[in-house]
Scaffold this active site. Structure first.
Site, PDB file in Angstrom:
ATOM      1  N   GLU A  62      -7.279  -2.959   8.610  1.00 35.81           N
ATOM      2  CA  GLU A  62      -7.250  -2.002   7.514  1.00 35.81           C
ATOM      3  C   GLU A  62      -6.506  -2.583   6.320  1.00 35.81           C
ATOM      4  O   GLU A  62      -6.926  -2.447   5.171  1.00 35.81           O
ATOM      5  CB  GLU A  62      -6.591  -0.700   7.979  1.00 35.81           C
ATOM      6  CG  GLU A  62      -7.056   0.544   7.280  1.00 35.81           C
ATOM      7  CD  GLU A  62      -8.490   0.909   7.605  1.00 35.81           C
ATOM      8  OE1 GLU A  62      -9.135   1.523   6.739  1.00 35.81           O
ATOM      9  OE2 GLU A  62      -8.976   0.570   8.705  1.00 35.81           O
ATOM     10  N   ARG A  88       1.390  -0.607  14.254  1.00 38.06           N
ATOM     11  CA  ARG A  88       0.007  -0.540  14.733  1.00 38.06           C
ATOM     12  C   ARG A  88      -0.324  -1.867  15.402  1.00 38.06           C
ATOM     13  O   ARG A  88      -0.638  -2.849  14.741  1.00 38.06           O
ATOM     14  CB  ARG A  88      -0.965  -0.248  13.586  1.00 38.06           C
ATOM     15  CG  ARG A  88      -0.784   1.132  12.995  1.00 38.06           C
ATOM     16  CD  ARG A  88      -1.885   1.493  12.016  1.00 38.06           C
ATOM     17  NE  ARG A  88      -1.639   2.796  11.421  1.00 38.06           N
ATOM     18  CZ  ARG A  88      -0.997   3.016  10.271  1.00 38.06           C
ATOM     19  NH1 ARG A  88      -0.546   1.962   9.594  1.00 38.06           N
ATOM     20  NH2 ARG A  88      -0.819   4.223   9.813  1.00 38.06           N
ATOM     21  N   GLU A  91       0.790  -1.223   0.000  1.00 35.85           N
ATOM     22  CA  GLU A  91       0.000   0.000   0.000  1.00 35.85           C
ATOM     23  C   GLU A  91       0.823   1.274   0.000  1.00 35.85           C
ATOM     24  O   GLU A  91       0.261   2.366  -0.022  1.00 35.85           O
ATOM     25  CB  GLU A  91      -0.987   0.013   1.192  1.00 35.85           C
ATOM     26  CG  GLU A  91      -0.353   0.029   2.557  1.00 35.85           C
ATOM     27  CD  GLU A  91      -0.069  -1.363   3.063  1.00 35.85           C
ATOM     28  OE1 GLU A  91      -0.814  -1.848   3.910  1.00 35.85           O
ATOM     29  OE2 GLU A  91       0.919  -1.969   2.607  1.00 35.85           O
ATOM     30  N   HIS A 145      -0.610  -8.888  17.539  1.00 37.02           N
ATOM     31  CA  HIS A 145       0.615  -8.803  16.763  1.00 37.02           C
ATOM     32  C   HIS A 145       1.766  -8.815  17.761  1.00 37.02           C
ATOM     33  O   HIS A 145       1.571  -8.967  18.962  1.00 37.02           O
ATOM     34  CB  HIS A 145       0.656  -7.502  15.951  1.00 37.02           C
ATOM     35  CG  HIS A 145      -0.494  -7.327  15.026  1.00 37.02           C
ATOM     36  ND1 HIS A 145      -0.884  -8.294  14.139  1.00 37.02           N
ATOM     37  CD2 HIS A 145      -1.343  -6.283  14.852  1.00 37.02           C
ATOM     38  CE1 HIS A 145      -1.923  -7.863  13.442  1.00 37.02           C
ATOM     39  NE2 HIS A 145      -2.227  -6.645  13.857  1.00 37.02           N
ATOM     40  N   ASP A 179      -0.689  -4.393   4.900  1.00 35.89           N
ATOM     41  CA  ASP A 179      -0.442  -4.570   6.329  1.00 35.89           C
ATOM     42  C   ASP A 179      -1.303  -5.682   6.902  1.00 35.89           C
ATOM     43  O   ASP A 179      -2.362  -6.028   6.363  1.00 35.89           O
ATOM     44  CB  ASP A 179      -0.711  -3.266   7.084  1.00 35.89           C
ATOM     45  CG  ASP A 179       0.341  -2.203   6.770  1.00 35.89           C
ATOM     46  OD1 ASP A 179       1.427  -2.579   6.305  1.00 35.89           O
ATOM     47  OD2 ASP A 179       0.062  -1.011   6.988  1.00 35.89           O
ATOM     48  N   TYR A 211       6.027  -3.819  12.726  1.00 32.16           N
ATOM     49  CA  TYR A 211       4.782  -3.109  12.419  1.00 32.16           C
ATOM     50  C   TYR A 211       4.343  -2.250  13.601  1.00 32.16           C
ATOM     51  O   TYR A 211       4.371  -2.692  14.749  1.00 32.16           O
ATOM     52  CB  TYR A 211       3.698  -4.108  12.048  1.00 32.16           C
ATOM     53  CG  TYR A 211       2.470  -3.471  11.485  1.00 32.16           C
ATOM     54  CD1 TYR A 211       2.541  -2.627  10.391  1.00 32.16           C
ATOM     55  CD2 TYR A 211       1.220  -3.707  12.049  1.00 32.16           C
ATOM     56  CE1 TYR A 211       1.401  -2.034   9.858  1.00 32.16           C
ATOM     57  CE2 TYR A 211       0.075  -3.133  11.520  1.00 32.16           C
ATOM     58  CZ  TYR A 211       0.178  -2.293  10.428  1.00 32.16           C
ATOM     59  OH  TYR A 211      -0.939  -1.699   9.910  1.00 32.16           O
ATOM     60  N   ASP A 244      -3.132  -5.867   9.626  1.00 31.47           N
ATOM     61  CA  ASP A 244      -4.261  -5.561  10.495  1.00 31.47           C
ATOM     62  C   ASP A 244      -5.562  -5.501   9.692  1.00 31.47           C
ATOM     63  O   ASP A 244      -5.595  -5.806   8.499  1.00 31.47           O
ATOM     64  CB  ASP A 244      -4.017  -4.245  11.245  1.00 31.47           C
ATOM     65  CG  ASP A 244      -3.772  -3.076  10.294  1.00 31.47           C
ATOM     66  OD1 ASP A 244      -3.892  -3.262   9.068  1.00 31.47           O
ATOM     67  OD2 ASP A 244      -3.457  -1.980  10.788  1.00 31.47           O
TER      68      ASP A 244
END
Length: 929
Positions: free
Chosen positions: A81, A304, A4, A349, A77, A302, A79
């Site tokens: 999103e 988040r 992304e 995570h 990613d 990562y 997650d």
């Protein structure tokens, strides 16, 4: 392979060979339409998605590349999103080749190779979780925002997480407005050190004749005393201090206790934002932007995450570095585990940590990372290392002292001797443990170790002490502190409001929407925020209720895990429900609980706009109410028919009745001070939203349509400013001179945040407004040569003066800098080498360092973004490293096949012509399989 972000694509492409083309979707490619609800509430709450206009070319390019590809890897990613981005790409691209979802929590070669081997399908549970939240946010935000537009002001917005956050800030300001301070006094006795080994210490008065002396915590927020503590006033305190001069103090008790301090867990998103705000003075958005860059370039994992857990590889790497850098005594026998997660935690995570199987130290990255990136990486590295170190251990000592003050008429005790009790506390760190690497809230762990120790001399019960210096001290209770971004994030996390991944955007949104402004680091609500919160509390109470918001997060998590069904829950949220009454109370009637739709539909009649937009301040001496209203052109005060604008930089708790009356009585009309002799134009003093100012002429007069203006200094007033002072102000900005090295002009200017010097794009604050007219070129050059400081921060005193530099002739001093001690003559700075001692360095050595620094020239800045972009545009898009591709069966294929070559060429080919993707359509996704 589609990711992304372009930066992430570049990093991953460096690990893969010619069989892979790595491209970026540049975030989401489609979303709910910007206008309208975008959700079919009468047909199963189906969302309608639109391709972003800016993403149509992106999709065309990706479709073109897919024509020559064997496989499609979706590498967004890990997650919710990221999963949603992958699903939206799949829906729009409609690939005819095998599709594999790959996830990783760090961008390193081993992690990428492992993710390619261990691919999976799209997780529709995560997609559902993201889509449900997006639908709820739209159902909440769009209709409620429309009510705010009609009842408060245009351009406002409401949100499921945003609105409770604004309410928190407003409630804190209400507490400050209601707060009434209380004054109290106490005494401090400072005992001198008896020798080089017996240190001085200070004891505080805690009791008088058996009664406890009041401290700040004994008063409530209205200034009233709670409990039976004794409040000393100034005459009593000073009288008692005088009577105790020369008194002998006796040690009544000594209590010693061991203490242990455990390291904090590694960072998750919210704690990183909090510490980044406290230590680095960064906003939540700045922290996340820097962390995103570090992750995408392979420096950290990562960013988040709700998890504080470390993988076995990370624990091993951390323990290895602890042993190498600090020694085996700082390494616990067994690895530390941190399994706890915050309330409403998202899918697990790993914690935020340095990337890789062996951590790179901050010192080893000095040439790769700079500025705030370097500081943030160091923060993450220190926290991770400290989390695997031993506990800090120490001793705390509490000593209670007693002294009798002789009788004195009018003093405490009034005619009789007064028994006083005192306490002193000491703290000694016997083994620093993890504090050697990391101290929460501190920039320098080594220095903070000294600050955390407060030593007491060896004392025993019955010892007599004399020679104390007695000081009477006055205190005033303080209102509760305003939230900062860090403390607001912490409070939202405690209440279970929102998710770590949303906190940074929420902090930015409440400022961008005009609900909050910053006073230093503190978040101050605007009067518009007061009006909005009043409306939401009165008509949409549940939507800003903290426990309701947290329960909604629980429900959304239950929907994601298939415990709750999405459509019935959304139906209750939007349309309401008829719930049974309290059977235990004999109530058999059904209770109607309105949904959001009904609340929005009834708002035009139920909400009184006049009442909502009226915030009472108090009453004047005649009993007339004074209120604040958030008007179209800014907030204003109203008393009867009399009004006055509220200065934009005046915080709500500072707008007292007295201040309101002062604003109401201020001159409203412009006052002509005289005529400018050089232009012949009138000079006026005028009131303004940002304070009074002077103006040369009226619009349309003179050479320019816009008149020249200048703000009054803080020491000036509208009533007393004269023509000479006004012309002096209008002469600003003043040219101070030209920098002989750069040739840039230096000017002295007065800005909204105070006086400052400007040279090109660089600026430095001045200490006072009068300096605007007195600062010389030499002064300015010396100020620019000093390290840039935050507003209000003072320059540190020199460690040592060495004499004049033989080249520049200017005085040379030794100073303590952010990266260690350095010498400077005001124009050139040179860091000391490891072999140089700040205490013993000579002027000859300093001159040698300065000469070497001048010879090497100024530090070169990093290349511009434009130059970097050009360089990137001309570079090859596919890396030379080889990793065999997979065929549809999942087995390895020889590198260099025809397909691979075609794919490599396709990365630079123009997109095929065709009908633009992205027509609006309703999506009803099929279940997995």
């Amino acid at each position: 392979m589609i990711v992304e972000s372009p930066a992430k694509a570049r990093t991953i492409a460096g690990f893969l060979g010619g069989d892979y083309v790595v491209e970026s979707s540049i975030g989401h490619v489609r979303d709910l339409p910007p206008k309208g609800l975008g959700v079919d509430v009468d047909n199963g709450f189906k969302p309608t998605y639109e391709v972003h206009p800016s993403k149509k070319d992106v999709l065309r390019r990706l479709k073109s590349l897919l024509k020559d590809a064997d496989e499609l890897y979706l590498a967004t990613d890990e997650d919710r999103e990221g999963e949603a981005i992958s699903w939206h790409l799949l829906e729009e691209l409609k690939p005819r080749v095998p599709v594999k979802r790959m996830v990783f929590h760090e961008i390193t070669r081993p992690a990428i190779e492992r993710a390619i081997d261990e691919w999976r399908d799209i997780d529709y549970g995560l997609v559902d979780a993201q889509e449900t939240r997006r639908i709820v946010d739209r159902l909440f935000g769009f209709p409620v925002s429309s009510v705010l537009w009609r009842k408060v002001n245009q351009g406002l917005s409401a949100g499921r997480v945003q609105s409770p956050a604004v309410r928190l800030v407003v409630e804190r300001e209400r507490e400050r407005i209601a707060f009434r301070s209380a004054g109290y006094w106490d005494l401090a006795a400072t005992f001198p050190g008896q020798s080089a080994t017996v240190t001085a210490f200070t004891a505080t008065l805690v009791g008088v004749d058996g009664a406890r002396v009041a401290t700040g915590r004994d008063f409530d927020d209205r200034g009233q005393l709670r409990g039976d503590a004794r409040v000393l006033d100034e005459p009593e305190a000073r009288g008692l201090a005088g009577r105790l001069e020369g008194a002998t103090f006796t040690v009544r008790s000594v209590e010693e206790k061991p203490f242990t301090s455990r390291p904090k867990p590694p960072f998750m998103t919210s704690t990183l934002q909090q510490e980044g705000g406290r230590k680095l003075r960064l906003s939540s958005a700045q922290v996340m932007r820097l962390a995103q860059g570090l992750y995408e370039r392979g420096y950290i994992t990562y960013m988040r995450t709700d998890s504080t857990a470390l993988s076995e590889t990370a624990v091993s790497a951390a323990r290895t570095q602890v042993r190498e850098l600090y020694g085996p005594e700082y390494l616990p026998q067994a690895p530390r585990t941190y399994a706890g997660k915050v309330k409403n935690a998202q899918e697990a995570h790993e914690a935020i940590r340095p990337a890789g199987e062996a951590f790179r130290t901050p010192a080893s990255l000095r040439g790769e990372l700079r500025g705030d990136e370097q500081r943030l990486y160091e923060l993450i590295w220190m926290r991770t290392i400290a989390s695997q170190m031993t506990d800090a251990r120490g001793r705390s000592v509490t000593v209670r002292l007693g002294a009798v003050a002789p009788a004195s008429a009018g003093g405490v005790g009034d005619g009789s001797a007064t028994d006083t009790e005192w306490t002193a506390s000491g703290r000694t760190i016997t083994f620093p443990g993890y504090l050697r690497a990391y101290v929460e809230g501190s920039d320098d762990p080594e220095a903070d170790l000294d600050d955390r120790e407060s030593l007491l001399p060896p004392l025993r019960e019955g010892d007599a002490l004399t020679g104390a210096d007695i000081e009477a001290r006055g205190h005033t209770t303080s209102p509760p502190a305003r939230y900062t971004e860090a403390s607001l994030v912490k409070r939202m996390e405690e209440l279970g409001i929102g998710r770590p991944s949303t906190y940074a955007s929420i902090m930015q949104t409440i400022q961008d929407r005009g609900y909050v402004w910053k006073k230093g680091q503190a978040l101050v609500p605007t009067w518009t925020a007061f009006a909005v919160v009043q409306l939401l509390e009165s008509h949409f109470h549940d939507l800003v209720d903290y426990s309701y918001t947290a329960r909604m997060e629980d429900d959304l998590d239950s929907i994601a895990s298939r415990v709750l069904q999405r459509d019935p829950w959304l139906h209750r949220f939007w349309f309401g429900e008829d719930a049974p009454g309290d059977a235990s109370a004999g109530d058999r009637r059904e209770e109607h609980r309105p949904g959001l739709k009904e609340l929005v539909d009834t708002a035009p009649e139920a909400v009184d706009a006049a009442a909502i937009n009226t915030i009472p301040i108090g009453r004047d001496s005649d009993g007339v109410e004074i209120v604040v209203k958030p008007g179209r052109y800014g907030p204003y005060i109203k008393r009867g028919d009399d009004t006055a604008s509220v200065p934009d930089d005046l915080a709500p708790d500072e707008l007292t009745v007295e201040r309101a009356l002062e604003l109401l009585s201020a001159p409203r009309e412009d006052r002509v001070l005289g005529t400018d002799p050089s232009t012949g134009l009138p000079v006026l003093v005028k009131p303004g939203r940002f304070g009074p100012y002077v103006q040369l002429g009226q619009p349309g007069e003179g050479a320019k349509d816009k008149p020249r203006t200048a703000s009054l200094f803080a020491s000036m007033s509208v009533e007393t400013v004269d023509l000479d002072e006004a012309l002096r102000l209008l002469s600003l900005p003043r040219v101070v001179g030209v920098d002989p090295e750069s040739g840039e002009e230096i000017t002295a200017q007065n800005g909204r945040y105070g006086p400052y010097l400007k040279k090109g794009t660089d600026s430095r604050s001045l200490d006072g407004e009068e300096q605007l007219f007195t600062v010389t070129l030499d002064d300015a050059l010396r100020i620019f040569a000093e390290p840039k400081r935050r507003r209000g921060q003072r320059a540190a005193e020199p460690l040592k003066a060495l004499g004049d530099d033989p080249v520049s002739g200017k005085p040379v001093v030794v100073k303590e800098g952010r990266f260690g001690p350095y010498v400077t003559d005001g124009a050139t700075n040179a860091s000391l080498r490891k072999s140089d001692d700040p205490e013993t360095i000579t002027i000859e050595r300093a001159a040698e360092l300065l000469a070497d620094r001048r010879e090497r020239g100024p530090v070169k800045k990093a290349g511009s973004r434009r130059g970097t972009a050009k360089k990137a545009a001309g570079a090859k898009k596919v890396a030379a490293k080889k990793l065999p591709a997979r065929n549809a069966a999942g087995t390895r294929k020889a590198a260099g096949t025809r397909k691979a070559a075609a794919t490599k060429k396709g990365s630079t080919r123009k997109p095929a012509a065709g009908k633009p993707a992205g027509a609006t359509k309703a999506v009803a996704r099929k279940p997995p399989g």
